[in-house]
Design a protein around this motif. Structure first.
Motif, PDB file in Angstrom:
ATOM      1  N   GLY A   1       0.829  -1.187   0.000  1.00  0.00           N
ATOM      2  CA  GLY A   1       0.000   0.000   0.000  1.00  0.00           C
ATOM      3  C   GLY A   1       0.867   1.241   0.000  1.00  0.00           C
ATOM      4  N   ALA A   2       0.238   2.403   0.048  1.00  0.00           N
ATOM      5  CA  ALA A   2       0.964   3.667  -0.050  1.00  0.00           C
ATOM      6  C   ALA A   2       1.966   3.838   1.089  1.00  0.00           C
ATOM      7  CB  ALA A   2      -0.032   4.829  -0.070  1.00  0.00           C
ATOM      8  N   ALA A   3       1.580   3.506   2.323  1.00  0.00           N
ATOM      9  CA  ALA A   3       2.483   3.695   3.456  1.00  0.00           C
ATOM     10  C   ALA A   3       3.697   2.782   3.349  1.00  0.00           C
ATOM     11  CB  ALA A   3       1.732   3.433   4.763  1.00  0.00           C
ATOM     12  N   ARG A   4       3.500   1.533   2.916  1.00  0.00           N
ATOM     13  CA  ARG A   4       4.631   0.608   2.792  1.00  0.00           C
ATOM     14  C   ARG A   4       5.555   1.013   1.654  1.00  0.00           C
ATOM     15  NH1 ARG A   4       0.790  -4.630   4.033  1.00  0.00           N
ATOM     16  NH2 ARG A   4       1.036  -4.561   6.307  1.00  0.00           N
ATOM     17  N   ILE A   5       4.986   1.532   0.585  1.00  0.00           N
ATOM     18  CA  ILE A   5       5.827   2.049  -0.503  1.00  0.00           C
ATOM     19  C   ILE A   5       6.621   3.252  -0.008  1.00  0.00           C
ATOM     20  CG2 ILE A   5       5.693   3.320  -2.693  1.00  0.00           C
ATOM     21  CD1 ILE A   5       3.604   1.307  -3.605  1.00  0.00           C
ATOM     22  N   GLY A   6       5.984   4.114   0.794  1.00  0.00           N
ATOM     23  CA  GLY A   6       6.696   5.250   1.365  1.00  0.00           C
ATOM     24  C   GLY A   6       7.847   4.809   2.246  1.00  0.00           C
ATOM     25  N   LEU A   7       7.645   3.778   3.058  1.00  0.00           N
ATOM     26  CA  LEU A   7       8.717   3.272   3.918  1.00  0.00           C
ATOM     27  C   LEU A   7       9.852   2.698   3.085  1.00  0.00           C
ATOM     28  CD1 LEU A   7       9.933   2.385   6.606  1.00  0.00           C
ATOM     29  CD2 LEU A   7       8.462   0.362   6.527  1.00  0.00           C
ATOM     30  N   ALA A   8       9.510   1.927   2.052  1.00  0.00           N
ATOM     31  CA  ALA A   8      10.554   1.354   1.191  1.00  0.00           C
ATOM     32  C   ALA A   8      11.387   2.456   0.537  1.00  0.00           C
ATOM     33  CB  ALA A   8       9.921   0.456   0.138  1.00  0.00           C
ATOM     34  N   ALA A   9      10.722   3.490   0.059  1.00  0.00           N
ATOM     35  CA  ALA A   9      11.451   4.605  -0.555  1.00  0.00           C
ATOM     36  C   ALA A   9      12.344   5.303   0.463  1.00  0.00           C
ATOM     37  CB  ALA A   9      10.458   5.594  -1.170  1.00  0.00           C
ATOM     38  N   ALA A  10      11.846   5.462   1.690  1.00  0.00           N
ATOM     39  CA  ALA A  10      12.599   6.182   2.713  1.00  0.00           C
ATOM     40  C   ALA A  10      13.890   5.478   3.096  1.00  0.00           C
ATOM     41  CB  ALA A  10      11.728   6.383   3.956  1.00  0.00           C
ATOM     42  N   VAL A  11      13.929   4.149   2.955  1.00  0.00           N
ATOM     43  CA  VAL A  11      15.164   3.426   3.271  1.00  0.00           C
ATOM     44  C   VAL A  11      15.972   3.115   2.025  1.00  0.00           C
ATOM     45  CG1 VAL A  11      14.246   2.471   5.426  1.00  0.00           C
ATOM     46  CG2 VAL A  11      13.982   1.178   3.292  1.00  0.00           C
ATOM     47  N   GLY A  12      15.631   3.767   0.914  1.00  0.00           N
ATOM     48  CA  GLY A  12      16.480   3.733  -0.268  1.00  0.00           C
ATOM     49  C   GLY A  12      16.172   2.672  -1.298  1.00  0.00           C
ATOM     50  N   VAL A  13      15.004   2.029  -1.227  1.00  0.00           N
ATOM     51  CA  VAL A  13      14.661   0.972  -2.182  1.00  0.00           C
ATOM     52  C   VAL A  13      14.119   1.585  -3.467  1.00  0.00           C
ATOM     53  CG1 VAL A  13      13.139  -0.996  -2.626  1.00  0.00           C
ATOM     54  CG2 VAL A  13      14.198  -0.711  -0.373  1.00  0.00           C
ATOM     55  N   ALA A  14      14.687   1.231  -4.603  1.00  0.00           N
ATOM     56  CA  ALA A  14      14.241   1.746  -5.896  1.00  0.00           C
ATOM     57  C   ALA A  14      13.400   0.735  -6.663  1.00  0.00           C
ATOM     58  CB  ALA A  14      15.432   2.165  -6.754  1.00  0.00           C
ATOM     59  N   GLU A  15      13.685  -0.566  -6.476  1.00  0.00           N
ATOM     60  CA  GLU A  15      12.966  -1.634  -7.176  1.00  0.00           C
ATOM     61  C   GLU A  15      12.580  -2.715  -6.172  1.00  0.00           C
ATOM     62  OE1 GLU A  15      14.842  -1.600 -11.695  1.00  0.00           O
ATOM     63  OE2 GLU A  15      15.751  -2.911 -10.179  1.00  0.00           O
TER      64      GLU A  15
END
Length: 419
Positions: free
Chosen positions: A157-171
């Motif tokens: 979901g949006a929050a989990r995608i936000g967390l992944a982005a915040a720790v540097g995940v691109a793919e």
């Protein structure tokens, strides 16, 4: 006649898990994570300010009050994004913005509301003391580098995608969405918006089922208005499912109509000897059903050639409520499970029946209803007829009446699927 549970198992067995693929994080919304994610960096990655204000040494403002404020020279500005490492000298302040890195030597933030807003190069008047660590966000207080942030198998979901982005995940590695081809059959069908002639109806099942499959997370392609003609039906299906088609392979063919016992049951006539089994299920609405895997499209129906590329097929009845209920009962959970979703079923509650109802013994009845969470009661909307689409549109749940009981008293507890 199959039971509902037997047919659910048969449909679920047709849909194999979808392949795992790598996608840009921004294109992963609603998909299921196939591999765990660990943080490449801490979160926050550095000590930073939780407020707009002034970075100080708490000892320098320990005696500050509104009656006796402390004045400190403001030696620099620290906006968010500053990348050097300024050092705060004793007896001075740095103006700082929310999210900006703390200067070396500072141990607290004074909110701008407790100052006169003095600018860099001037002085700031501070009228409140702060404790060491006040309004600071410490590096790693949310997530530490190397920590598991998302386990495999969760919906993105949006929050989990936000967390992944915040720790540097691109793919991310995710389960591919299922690809569903929806066909509506019937020579009586007319596209909405065109004039109706006597004996014609507007086609609604196709767009309804396509929307339901998209809502379940699938990628959907819709072929409309296949007439009641077996050769033409097979030609349309064969053209789409042929090798090398530009839209790629299909995981599931979903049809509505043409599966009962009438004289013009085109889906049944076309597919009964091509790998699809047509049966009746002990349910209401939605008795006539079909499911299988295509074995052949062209040539004599009696000659079967198992082809790995041929998709699963689920054929639903043509009455709109029967079609939608059948999708909810059989197709939606199988689709979501194939795409790795942990929540393949609708949320279920047990509620008190707000009215007396009767249902046919030997058939599981799915009634449209409205569920009131404040009283934990449920009542039906409209009658049991499979053509009453407006009642379906007003419902917020399905209430399930079991096969073994004919009379259901007020206050009886019944299973309710929340929509």
């Amino acid at each position: 006649m199959r039971t509902v549970d037997e047919h659910r198992a048969a449909v679920a067995a047709l849909l194999k898990p979808t392949p795992i693929e790598t996608r840009p994080l921004a294109e992963a919304l609603g998909l299921v994570l196939a591999e765990e994610l660990r943080a490449a960096v801490s979160l926050p990655p550095f000590d930073n300010s939780a407020m707009d204000g002034y970075a100080v040494r708490a000892a320098d403002v320990a005696d500050a009050t509104e009656a006796a404020p402390v004045r400190l020279p403001v030696t620099t500005d620290i906006p968010a994004g500053r990348t050097d490492h300024p050092t705060l000298a004793p007896g001075t302040a740095h103006r700082i913005m929310t999210g900006a890195p703390m200067p070396d030597g500072a141990d607290a933030i004074v909110q701008v509301e407790h100052t006169d807003g003095g600018p860099p190069g001037g002085e700031v008047r501070i009228d409140r003391a702060v404790a060491p660590g006040q309004h600071l966000r410490r590096a790693g207080e949310d997530v530490s580098a190397g920590e598991l942030v998302l386990p495999a198998g969760v919906d993105l979901g949006a929050a989990r995608i936000g967390l992944a982005a915040a720790v540097g995940v691109a793919e991310v590695r995710v389960h591919r969405p299922a690809r569903v081809l929806v066909l509506s059959t019937g020579s009586e069908l007319v596209p909405p918006g065109k004039p109706l002639r006597h004996g014609q109806i507007y086609e609604s099942n196709g767009v309804m089922l396509a929307s339901a499959a998209r809502e379940a997370g699938a990628v959907v392609e819709q072929l409309r208005f296949v007439p009641d003609d077996v050769p033409e039906f097979l030609a349309v299906l064969g053209e789409r499912l042929g090798p090398g088609h530009e839209d790629g392979p299909v995981d599931l063919v979903l049809t509505s109509g043409g599966v009962s016992a009438g004289a013009y049951e085109v889906v049944k006539d076309a597919l009964a000897k091509r790998g699809v089994e047509f049966i009746r299920v002990a349910m209401q609405p939605g008795g006539p059903q079909g499911a299988g895997r295509l074995t052949r499209l062209a040539g004599p129906a009696s000659v079967k050639t198992q082809t790995a590329d041929y998709p699963a097929v689920v054929t639903l009845p043509g009455n709109p409520v029967s079609s939608w209920v059948s999708f909810e009962v059989f197709v939606r959970p199988a689709l979501r499970a194939a795409m790795g979703h942990p929540d393949s079923a609708r949320p279920v509650v047990w509620a008190s029946l707000g009215e007396e109802l009767r249902s046919p013994v030997g058939k599981r009845q799915f009634r449209r209803g409205t569920y009131d969470p404040s009283s934990n009661t449920v009542r039906t909307v409209g009658g049991p007829g499979s053509h009453l689409l407006s009642a379906l549109a007003r419902a917020n749940c399905l209430l399930i009446l079991p096969e073994e009981t004919e009379r259901h008293e007020v206050g009886n507890r019944v299973e309710v699927w929340l929509l």
